[in-house]
Design an enzyme around this catalytic site. Structure first.
Site, PDB file in Angstrom:
ATOM      1  N   LYS A  73      -3.268  -2.274  15.810  1.00  8.56           N
ATOM      2  CA  LYS A  73      -2.803  -1.502  16.962  1.00  8.56           C
ATOM      3  C   LYS A  73      -3.872  -1.388  18.014  1.00  8.56           C
ATOM      4  O   LYS A  73      -5.051  -1.315  17.696  1.00  8.56           O
ATOM      5  CB  LYS A  73      -2.527  -0.071  16.511  1.00  8.56           C
ATOM      6  CG  LYS A  73      -1.297   0.100  15.762  1.00  8.56           C
ATOM      7  CD  LYS A  73      -0.904   1.576  15.805  1.00  8.56           C
ATOM      8  CE  LYS A  73       0.391   1.733  15.091  1.00  8.56           C
ATOM      9  NZ  LYS A  73       0.211   1.452  13.676  1.00  8.56           N
ATOM     10  N   ASP A 107     -16.918   4.954  14.114  1.00 10.17           N
ATOM     11  CA  ASP A 107     -15.679   4.922  13.337  1.00 10.17           C
ATOM     12  C   ASP A 107     -15.180   3.482  13.199  1.00 10.17           C
ATOM     13  O   ASP A 107     -14.544   2.931  14.091  1.00 10.17           O
ATOM     14  CB  ASP A 107     -14.610   5.805  14.000  1.00 10.17           C
ATOM     15  CG  ASP A 107     -13.394   5.987  13.108  1.00 10.17           C
ATOM     16  OD1 ASP A 107     -13.293   5.300  12.063  1.00 10.17           O
ATOM     17  OD2 ASP A 107     -12.536   6.834  13.439  1.00 10.17           O
ATOM     18  N   LYS A 152      -5.417  10.636   1.162  1.00  8.39           N
ATOM     19  CA  LYS A 152      -5.566   9.269   1.674  1.00  8.39           C
ATOM     20  C   LYS A 152      -6.826   8.679   1.035  1.00  8.39           C
ATOM     21  O   LYS A 152      -7.922   9.188   1.244  1.00  8.39           O
ATOM     22  CB  LYS A 152      -5.681   9.319   3.202  1.00  8.39           C
ATOM     23  CG  LYS A 152      -5.934   7.975   3.862  1.00  8.39           C
ATOM     24  CD  LYS A 152      -6.017   8.133   5.379  1.00  8.39           C
ATOM     25  CE  LYS A 152      -6.661   6.920   6.017  1.00  8.39           C
ATOM     26  NZ  LYS A 152      -6.920   7.122   7.453  1.00  8.39           N
ATOM     27  N   SER A 167     -13.171   1.198  10.333  1.00 13.58           N
ATOM     28  CA  SER A 167     -12.409   1.338   9.091  1.00 13.58           C
ATOM     29  C   SER A 167     -13.048   0.592   7.929  1.00 13.58           C
ATOM     30  O   SER A 167     -13.521  -0.545   8.085  1.00 13.58           O
ATOM     31  CB  SER A 167     -10.992   0.814   9.299  1.00 13.58           C
ATOM     32  OG  SER A 167     -10.287   0.850   8.071  1.00 13.58           O
ATOM     33  N   ALA A 168     -13.012   1.226   6.775  1.00 12.99           N
ATOM     34  CA  ALA A 168     -13.484   0.572   5.537  1.00 12.99           C
ATOM     35  C   ALA A 168     -12.637  -0.660   5.215  1.00 12.99           C
ATOM     36  O   ALA A 168     -13.053  -1.504   4.418  1.00 12.99           O
ATOM     37  CB  ALA A 168     -13.451   1.558   4.381  1.00 12.99           C
ATOM     38  N   ASP A 169     -11.460  -0.768   5.842  1.00 10.97           N
ATOM     39  CA  ASP A 169     -10.626  -1.962   5.624  1.00 10.97           C
ATOM     40  C   ASP A 169     -11.393  -3.245   5.975  1.00 10.97           C
ATOM     41  O   ASP A 169     -11.240  -4.270   5.314  1.00 10.97           O
ATOM     42  CB  ASP A 169      -9.362  -1.922   6.507  1.00 10.97           C
ATOM     43  CG  ASP A 169      -8.407  -0.797   6.130  1.00 10.97           C
ATOM     44  OD1 ASP A 169      -8.643  -0.114   5.113  1.00 10.97           O
ATOM     45  OD2 ASP A 169      -7.414  -0.614   6.873  1.00 10.97           O
ATOM     46  N   GLU A 226       0.828  -1.216   0.000  1.00 13.38           N
ATOM     47  CA  GLU A 226       0.000   0.000   0.000  1.00 13.38           C
ATOM     48  C   GLU A 226       0.858   1.261   0.000  1.00 13.38           C
ATOM     49  O   GLU A 226       2.049   1.214   0.341  1.00 13.38           O
ATOM     50  CB  GLU A 226      -0.940   0.007   1.206  1.00 13.38           C
ATOM     51  CG  GLU A 226      -0.233  -0.003   2.555  1.00 13.38           C
ATOM     52  CD  GLU A 226      -1.094   0.541   3.695  1.00 13.38           C
ATOM     53  OE1 GLU A 226      -1.645   1.651   3.574  1.00 13.38           O
ATOM     54  OE2 GLU A 226      -1.200  -0.153   4.731  1.00 13.38           O
TER      55      GLU A 226
HETATM   56  N1  PSU Z   1      -2.452   1.199  10.697  1.00 12.00           N
HETATM   57  C1  PSU Z   1      -1.104   1.315  10.803  1.00 12.00           C
HETATM   58  N2  PSU Z   1      -0.425   2.028   9.868  1.00 12.00           N
HETATM   59  C2  PSU Z   1      -1.065   2.612   8.799  1.00 12.00           C
HETATM   60  C3  PSU Z   1      -2.481   2.459   8.687  1.00 12.00           C
HETATM   61  C4  PSU Z   1      -3.130   1.745   9.650  1.00 12.00           C
HETATM   62  O1  PSU Z   1      -0.541   0.800  11.748  1.00 12.00           O
HETATM   63  O2  PSU Z   1      -0.397   3.241   7.957  1.00 12.00           O
HETATM   64  C5  PSU Z   1      -3.199   3.039   7.500  1.00 12.00           C
HETATM   65  C6  PSU Z   1      -3.526   1.954   6.465  1.00 12.00           C
HETATM   66  O3  PSU Z   1      -3.432   2.519   5.175  1.00 12.00           O
HETATM   67  C7  PSU Z   1      -4.963   1.615   6.782  1.00 12.00           C
HETATM   68  C8  PSU Z   1      -5.491   2.967   7.168  1.00 12.00           C
HETATM   69  O4  PSU Z   1      -5.682   1.059   5.694  1.00 12.00           O
HETATM   70  O5  PSU Z   1      -4.447   3.567   7.918  1.00 12.00           O
HETATM   71  C9  PSU Z   1      -6.759   2.879   7.985  1.00 12.00           C
HETATM   72  O6  PSU Z   1      -7.300   4.144   8.092  1.00 12.00           O
HETATM   73  P1  PSU Z   1      -8.780   4.313   8.652  1.00 12.00           P
HETATM   74  O7  PSU Z   1      -8.697   3.928  10.082  1.00 12.00           O
HETATM   75  O8  PSU Z   1      -9.079   5.776   8.452  1.00 12.00           O
HETATM   76  O9  PSU Z   1      -9.668   3.430   7.830  1.00 12.00           O
HETATM   77 MN    MN Z   2     -12.112   5.760  10.309  1.00  9.20          MN
END
Ligand code: PSU
Ligand code: MN
Length: 303
Positions: A159, A138, A86, A140-142, A25
Site C-alpha cells: 500500500k 518504522d 498481533k 516492517s519486520a516482514d 496469515e
Molecule cells: N498490509 C495490508 N493488510 C494487512 C497487513 C499489511 O494491506 O493486514 C498486516 C500483515 O499482517 C503484515 C502486517 O504482515 O500488517 C505488517 O505490520 P507492520 O507494518 O506492523 O510490520
Molecule cells: Mn512497524
C-alpha cells in the site's frame, strides 16, 4: 521444534499425499479487516485455494502451539475476539510460551510456514518501509523476514501508506526478488500500478515456480515477493485513494500512533474514509492472489 507445531487434519493429509499446501496469515483476519467480512473472506479464500488444486493452511498461535491449518471455529475466534495479539517475529516465542492467542503477520507466517515445509504463502499486502522512516525507523519486520526465510509471498504489492521506493530499495539490498505477475511495475495494492518499475516479470505460474526452484536450488536464502495486481474491475481510482491515504496518515500522526498499531490504524482509517470501498477492493485482491498462489504451489509441486 516439532513439539510447538500442530496441523489440521486437512493439512496432515495433504502432506501425506504430496499435495501442494498454501499458507495464509491470520493478522489480516484479526487486525486487517472488520468482522464479519474478515471471517467470511478467510473461508472463501481457503475454498478458492482448494478449487485451484492446493490445500489451505491458515496459521495462528493458539494455546502454546503454532497451528498450521485452522478449524472453522478457530477462524471465527480469530475474527471475532478482542484479545488477539498481533504477532511478529519479536512476539512469537513469548506468545507461545505464555499460551496466548497470536495472529501471525507476514513475517511470522513465513517463519511458521518454513518450519512446516510450506513454500508458498498468499496474502493481501506486505509490510514495508513506512513513510518518514528516516526519523521513525518504522520498517516492517516482514522485510527482514523476506531477506532470510525461504517462502514466496503472493500479494498485491504494498500500500502507498508505505514508502514504496524505499521498500523496493530495502528488498534489493537484501537480495529479495520482486516478481511482477503480468506486470512491469510494482502494483500499489488498491491500484494496479505505481511509479516503480520492476526488474523481473512472470506471466504464468510455471515461470514463477521455475524462478523459485532455481533460487532455492542455488542456495540463495530468503523469500520472494510475487506482486499480482488487483483485478481491473476492483481497482480504485489512484488520486481518490492517494488523497484518502494522505488524510489517514495525517490523523495517525496527530494521534501519535506508533509501532505495531500503525498498519492496523491505517487500514481501519482508510476503510472508514472510503466508506468501505477499500475493504471491497482488499477482499477482491486477496481472492485474486489466492487463485494465483494456488496455481504457483501446484506448479512448484509438479517437478
Ligand atoms: N498490509 C495490508 N493488510 C494487512 C497487513 C499489511 O494491506 O493486514 C498486516 C500483515 O499482517 C503484515 C502486517 O504482515 O500488517 C505488517 O505490520 P507492520 O507494518 O506492523 O510490520
Ligand atoms: Mn512497524
Amino acid at each position: 521444534m516439532k513439539q510447538y507445531l500442530t496441523y489440521s487434519k486437512e493439512v496432515q493429509e495433504a502432506f501425506a499425499s504430496g499435495k501442494p499446501v498454501v499458507a495464509l496469515e491470520s493478522t489480516i483476519i484479526s487486525h486487517g479487516m472488520p468482522y464479519p467480512q474478515n471471517v467470511q473472506t478467510a473461508r472463501e479464500v481457503e475454498q478458492i485455494i482448494r478449487d485451484n488444486g492446493a490445500v489451505p493452511a491458515t496459521i495462528a498461535i493458539i494455546d502454546g502451539k503454532i497451528k498450521i491449518g485452522l478449524s472453522d471455529d478457530e477462524l471465527e475466534m480469530f475474527g471475532n475476539s478482542q484479545g488477539v495479539a498481533k504477532a511478529s517475529r519479536r512476539d512469537l516465542a513469548y506468545l507461545v510460551a505464555t499460551k496466548q492467542l497470536g495472529a501471525t503477520t507476514v513475517a511470522t507466517t513465513m517463519i511458521a510456514a518454513s518450519l512446516a515445509g510450506i513454500k508458498i504463502f498468499v496474502t493481501g499486502g506486505i509490510g514495508g518501509v513506512h513513510r518518514g522512516a528516516e526519523t521513525t525507523m518504522d520498517i516492517s519486520a516482514d522485510l527482514e523476514e523476506l531477506a532470510q526465510t525461504d517462502v514466496a509471498v503472493i500479494c498485491a504489492g504494498a500500500k502507498s501508506i508505505l514508502d514504496l521506493g524505499l521498500t523496493l530499495e530495502y528488498l534489493e539490498t537484501n537480495g529479495v526478488p520482486v516478481v511482477g505477475y503480468g506486470t512491469d511495475v510494482l502494483p500499489a495494492f488498491f491500484t494496479r500500478e505505481s511509479d516503480f518499475k520492476l526488474n523481473i516479470r512472470a506471466d504464468n505460474p510455471e515461470t514463477v515456480a521455475d524462478i523459485l526452484r532455481v533460487k532455492w536450488d542455488l542456495g540463495l536464502k530468503g523469500g520472494a515477493v510475487i506482486a499480482n495486481p488487483i483485478p481491473e474491475a476492483d481497482a480504485m481510482d489512484k488520486s481518490f485513494i492517494d488523497g484518502i491515504i494522505e488524510d489517514a496518515l495525517k490523523e495517525a500522526e496527530e494521534q501519535n500512533i506508533s509501532g505495531k498499531d500503525v498498519t492496523p490504524f491505517m487500514l481501519g482509517k482508510v476503510k472508514d474514509l472510503t466508506e468501505g470501498r477499500s475493504l471491497d477492493a482488499n477482499i477482491a485482491l486477496v481472492k485474486n492472489n489466492a487463485v494465483v498462489g494456488a496455481k504457483i504451489a501446484v506448479a512448484l509441486n509438479a517437478k
